[in-house]
Design a protein around this motif. Structure first.
Motif, PDB file in Angstrom:
ATOM      1  N   GLY A 123      55.466  18.575   5.964  1.00 47.34           N
ATOM      2  CA  GLY A 123      54.450  19.565   4.330  1.00 47.34           C
ATOM      3  C   GLY A 123      54.403  20.101   4.715  1.00 47.34           C
ATOM      4  O   GLY A 123      54.031  20.603   6.425  1.00 47.34           O
ATOM      5  N   ILE A 124      53.758  21.592   3.917  1.00 47.57           N
ATOM      6  CA  ILE A 124      53.658  22.951   4.825  1.00 47.57           C
ATOM      7  C   ILE A 124      52.233  22.870   3.394  1.00 47.57           C
ATOM      8  O   ILE A 124      52.455  22.848   2.389  1.00 47.57           O
ATOM      9  N   ALA A 125      50.988  23.827   3.937  1.00 45.70           N
ATOM     10  CA  ALA A 125      50.173  24.334   2.942  1.00 45.70           C
ATOM     11  C   ALA A 125      49.560  25.755   3.825  1.00 45.70           C
ATOM     12  O   ALA A 125      49.188  25.758   4.766  1.00 45.70           O
ATOM     13  N   LEU A 126      49.701  26.941   3.133  1.00 45.86           N
ATOM     14  CA  LEU A 126      49.566  28.498   3.552  1.00 45.86           C
ATOM     15  C   LEU A 126      48.530  28.943   2.094  1.00 45.86           C
ATOM     16  O   LEU A 126      48.535  28.460   1.685  1.00 45.86           O
ATOM     17  N   LEU A 127      47.736  29.574   2.629  1.00 42.92           N
ATOM     18  CA  LEU A 127      46.718  30.471   2.260  1.00 42.92           C
ATOM     19  C   LEU A 127      47.619  30.661   1.182  1.00 42.92           C
ATOM     20  O   LEU A 127      48.450  31.786   1.631  1.00 42.92           O
ATOM     21  N   PRO A 128      46.840  31.064  -0.078  1.00 50.90           N
ATOM     22  CA  PRO A 128      47.747  32.265  -1.117  1.00 50.90           C
ATOM     23  C   PRO A 128      48.070  33.395  -0.686  1.00 50.90           C
ATOM     24  O   PRO A 128      49.159  34.174  -1.201  1.00 50.90           O
ATOM     25  N   GLN A 129      47.853  33.978  -0.196  1.00 52.77           N
ATOM     26  CA  GLN A 129      47.485  35.608   0.295  1.00 52.77           C
ATOM     27  C   GLN A 129      48.779  35.519   1.789  1.00 52.77           C
ATOM     28  O   GLN A 129      49.663  36.436   1.727  1.00 52.77           O
ATOM     29  N   TRP A 130      49.069  34.590   1.990  1.00 50.08           N
ATOM     30  CA  TRP A 130      50.564  34.209   2.927  1.00 50.08           C
ATOM     31  C   TRP A 130      51.894  33.773   2.413  1.00 50.08           C
ATOM     32  O   TRP A 130      52.787  33.349   2.426  1.00 50.08           O
ATOM     33  N   ARG A 131      51.625  33.561   1.334  1.00 50.31           N
ATOM     34  CA  ARG A 131      52.993  32.208   0.577  1.00 50.31           C
ATOM     35  C   ARG A 131      53.761  34.097   0.364  1.00 50.31           C
ATOM     36  O   ARG A 131      53.555  35.251  -0.187  1.00 50.31           O
ATOM     37  N   GLY A 132      54.948  33.424  -0.001  1.00 42.43           N
ATOM     38  CA  GLY A 132      56.345  35.064  -0.734  1.00 42.43           C
ATOM     39  C   GLY A 132      56.070  36.075  -0.163  1.00 42.43           C
ATOM     40  O   GLY A 132      57.060  36.361  -0.008  1.00 42.43           O
ATOM     41  N   ARG A 133      56.328  34.749   1.770  1.00 43.14           N
ATOM     42  CA  ARG A 133      56.311  36.640   2.483  1.00 43.14           C
ATOM     43  C   ARG A 133      57.500  36.260   3.529  1.00 43.14           C
ATOM     44  O   ARG A 133      57.485  36.528   4.803  1.00 43.14           O
ATOM     45  N   GLY A 134      57.609  35.077   3.803  1.00 44.86           N
ATOM     46  CA  GLY A 134      59.001  34.464   4.966  1.00 44.86           C
ATOM     47  C   GLY A 134      58.423  33.840   5.317  1.00 44.86           C
ATOM     48  O   GLY A 134      59.290  33.443   6.605  1.00 44.86           O
ATOM     49  N   LEU A 135      56.925  33.333   5.696  1.00 41.44           N
ATOM     50  CA  LEU A 135      56.324  32.509   6.534  1.00 41.44           C
ATOM     51  C   LEU A 135      56.770  30.951   6.535  1.00 41.44           C
ATOM     52  O   LEU A 135      57.057  30.298   7.643  1.00 41.44           O
ATOM     53  N   GLY A 136      57.163  30.447   5.197  1.00 47.09           N
ATOM     54  CA  GLY A 136      56.971  28.951   4.869  1.00 47.09           C
ATOM     55  C   GLY A 136      58.380  28.346   5.543  1.00 47.09           C
ATOM     56  O   GLY A 136      57.674  27.761   6.203  1.00 47.09           O
ATOM     57  N   TRP A 137      59.161  29.473   5.351  1.00 44.31           N
ATOM     58  CA  TRP A 137      60.403  28.496   5.833  1.00 44.31           C
ATOM     59  C   TRP A 137      60.981  28.198   7.025  1.00 44.31           C
ATOM     60  O   TRP A 137      61.292  27.695   7.898  1.00 44.31           O
TER      61      TRP A 137
END
Length: 176
Positions: A90-104
């Protein structure tokens, strides 16, 4: 594609504040909010095994070169049968880091780490049907959609379906 460079690293004591936030701020974790959690739980877990247990762990997603913690990835052991089980991540990113290609990329890196350091053949991940961003992230990280897991999660007062994805050791890794 993000031009941000990331790495995974073990949890530090300074990261525990982020874990407390995810357990006490309902909107911070998004769809995965499951109610308030013990504020002292993260410190107890860190003291017990530093979040690097044999069957469960977390690694921080760190943005380089500044060393900013953007969130964390997690893994937990599961077993269908036979001597070797699987990992569920699983993954949990802080909102300011979402949608920036870090998660995948963080999830792909976690898979590489788990395949390199354990004999599992399978890594799986679940997500919510309405979480289109995570579905795309998992597919980019090399996961394949397996199907719907009916009524697998109790959230926001009702039982909800989930989507199951998997990546096998023999699947081609995504280009990082």
């Amino acid at each position: 594609m993000s031009d941000l460079s990331i790495r995974l690293r073990p949890v530090l004591e300074a990261d525990l504040d982020m874990f407390r936030r995810f357990g006490s701020e309902p909107g911070l974790i998004g769809l995965d909010w499951a109610g308030f959690r013990d504020a002292h739980g993260p410190a107890r877990q860190f003291a017990h095994d530093g979040y690097l247990g044999a069957d469960y762990g977390r690694l921080m997603v760190e943005v380089e070169p500044d060393g900013v913690a953007a969130g964390f990835v997690s893994y937990i052991a599961g077993k269908y049968g036979g001597p070797v089980g699987y990992w569920e991540i699983g993954i949990a990113l802080l909102p300011q880091w979402r949608g920036r290609g870090l998660g995948w990329r963080a999830q792909a890196m976690l898979c590489d780490h788990l395949f390199a350091h354990s004999p599992v053949q399978r890594i799986q991940a679940g997500t919510h049907p309405e979480n289109i961003a995570e579905q795309k992230s998992l597919e980019k990280a090399g996961f394949l959609f397996e199907g719907i897991v009916r009524a697998c999660e109790f959230r926001a007062g009702q039982w909800r379906d989930g989507y199951l994805y998997s990546r096998l050791r023999t699947d081609p890794p995504p280009p990082l």
